[in-house]
Enzyme design. Structure first.
Site: not given
Length: 592
Positions: A114, A228, A418, A464, A573-574
């Site tokens: 290069k 670089h 959630c 889920s 729990d959400p």
């Protein structure tokens, strides 16, 4: 040590050597020269080379992995020489590499480097010594295809970037074909003159043992940065992927820039989308899509496309785009076989050499196979249908409003999305709901509505939660096929819960959305025998809300929260709280 400087290394002094040792451990077709940072193919050596083929050697500073050693292998490089991080390798290592790939009767050695001053000096010095001291036939091709420079003032010249890999591949194929050193040099120089690269950086990188190489604000990006960390041509505010790609290709092809690459309608090109180190594959694929679409809109034929991590700048978040004008020879060389570990192998359609962006497969082709006519569902009157419309609307609005609250709860045990997931699903339902006088959803047929909600959960919620709600509503619809009544709704809730337990793995008491659903089901079933339907449902809602709050005291035994220390779980729990939110909304809609 700041987060930007974190490195999984043993010592700064040994990181380059151990990196190479790891490479050859994974790829035993490669080997290291004893005491040197030189990677050589195991099928070459004093007794093997000499079959009349040109040997190819490249190299440069480390920190650009998989370059350069990742491209050593049949069909590409014969050897690669590594320097320290971002530093050219010393001449004695390069000379040793030339010796390792040279033997009496060989067709010569081509050095591919290069355009950086250190590489030109050290590889050039080694080439001259190999000619005079060893009698080896050596040539050198210097690649400088950077399209960032806009000034015509004298500089060190165009930097060599990701396009160098195209030259490695082309020369490797020509060597395997038995072409002479002179022939390969001619094709390589011609190809190097017909390509361009432009880079874009979002973050700096940090050399092992040091801090960030430069500073860039969180809302900024830099165009034309070197590998670089050399300064680019301009710094701008962060823009979308589509805008960034247009900015890059416009700059690369701008004829007013002295380093531009002319690209016009009808040109045939190869396009390489390269990760500078810290860019996710998700982002890279989006960039690839935008780049190919932009080029094709301009009438450019993208005959080959590559997308991945090819030459990096340590952990720098950013990309580069390289375009190479193709002819039949260059395309043949790009397609030639190689087992070099880092070279990409895009999947083309069987039996074709043509790359075209594929059209989408018509959904009708598969719908006929999976669509079945189900039983005719029970329906309800307009007054009840109007109530269901109200329930859906208010439940959706409440979930959207609860987004931030649910996200905050989810940060305790998950990735904090959630609320966004629930809001996304709710918004999808609200968007497709239509008006009360002319609803778009089948509110007069609860069984069909449940199936519709199952599809909506799949399509708009995802994850889920989307899968669980889809299972829930799919199972619930079966209980509403032949009759619609308070008892049928209660049975539908039970069926949905059983299916969620079967496939989701959670049970009541595991601190999930299942807890309020199960509590509501039990309370509703008992209350229906002695209370009015509305009062029975009110008791079910109160049970769901109480259960949702009690999840704060439960030990998580399912879902993402089960991987989190109980000491960190202080709030409900959400997913359970979300159930309580939409249950309460349904009750309010029915009561009003």
């Amino acid at each position: 040590m700041s987060a930007a400087c974190k490195k999984l290394i043993n010592t700064v002094e040994q990181c380059v050597d151990e990196n190479l040792e790891g490479l050859v451990a994974v790829n035993p077709g490669l080997q290291l020269l004893e005491g040197l940072r030189v990677v050589v193919r195991t099928d070459v050596g004093p007794n093997v080379v000499g079959a009349g083929k040109v040997s190819l050697l490249s190299g440069g500073g480390s920190g650009h992995e998989p370059a350069h050693a990742g491209y050593v292998g049949p069909g590409m490089l014969t050897a690669a020489v590594a320097g320290s991080v971002f530093a050219s390798p010393p001449p004695y290592s390069i000379l040793a590499g030339i010796k390792a790939v040279s033997a009496p009767g060989s067709a010569g050695v081509l050095l591919i480097i290069k355009n950086y001053t250190g590489d030109r000096l050290n590889f050039g010095m080694s080439a001259e010594r190999a000619k005079t001291q060893l009698g080896v036939k050596v040539e050198m091709v210097v690649v400088g295809e950077d399209c960032a420079l806009t000034s015509s003032d004298k500089t060190a010249g165009r930097r060599g970037l990701c396009g160098t890999l195209f030259i490695h591949k082309i020369c490797g194929a020509l060597s395997d074909e038995g072409k002479s050193l002179e022939e390969i040099v001619t094709v390589a120089k011609d190809a190097a003159s017909k390509m361009g690269t432009i880079g874009l950086s979002l973050t700096p990188c940090s050399i092992p043992g040091s801090g960030p190489s430069f500073h860039i604000a969180d809302d900024e990006m830099e165009l034309g940065l070197g590998v670089h960390g050399e300064a680019g041509v301009k710094r701008t505010k962060l823009v979308s992927a589509k805008e960034a790609v247009k900015m890059m290709i416009d700059h690369m092809t701008n004829s007013s820039n002295c380093t531009h690459l002319p690209v016009k309608e009808g040109d045939r090109v190869a396009c390489m989308i390269n990760n500078l180190g810290g860019t996710s594959m998700l982002e890279l694929n989006i960039i690839a899509k935008e780049a190919i679409e932009l080029l094709e809109r301009r009438g450019v034929l993208v005959e080959r496309a590559y997308c991945g991590t090819y030459i990096t700048s340590l952990e720098m978040a950013g990309i580069s785009i390289t375009l190479l004008h193709l002819d039949d020879t260059l395309r043949r060389c790009l397609d030639a076989p190689t087992t070099a570990p880092a070279w990409p192998h895009p999947l083309l359609p069987p039996g074709t050499l043509t790359r075209q962006t594929p059209v989408r497969m018509p959904r009708e082709n598969i719908q006929a196979q999976v669509t079945k006519t189900g039983p005719k569902m029970a329906t309800i009157g307009s007054a009840e249908a109007s109530l269901i419309f109200d329930c859906l609307k208010l439940a959706g609005e409440r979930l959207v409003a609860a987004e931030s609250q649910l996200n905050e709860l989810d940060r305790e045990s998950g990735d904090g999305d959630c609320g966004s997931t629930m809001a996304r699903g709710a918004q999808g339902i609200l968007t497709s709901l239509g008006s009360k006088d002319s609803p778009n959803l089948p509110v007069s047929c609860p069984g069909d509505l449940a199936l519709t909600l199952a599809s909506a959960a799949e399509d708009t919620m995802g994850g889920s939660s989307g899968g669980l709600y889809s299972l829930f509503f799919t199972a619930a619809s079966a209980s509403l096929q032949t009759k619609v009544s308070p008892d049928a709704y209660c049975e539908a809730l039970k069926a949905g819960i059983q299916t969620m337990m079967k496939y989701g793995g959670a049970e009541p008491g595991d601190r999930t959305m299942l807890d309020p659903l199960h509590s509501a089901s039990q309370a509703w079933s008992v209350a229906l025998s002695s209370h009015t339907p509305l009062e029975a449902f009110r008791l079910a809602v109160e049970a769901a809300e109480k259960s949702a709050e009690e999840t704060a005291k439960m030990k998580a035994q399912a879902g993402r929260a089960s991987y989190v220390s109980a000491d960190h779980l202080k709030n409900p729990d959400p997913g359970a709280r979300a159930v309580a939110v939409w249950f309460r909304a349904v009750l309010e809609a029915l009561s009003s």
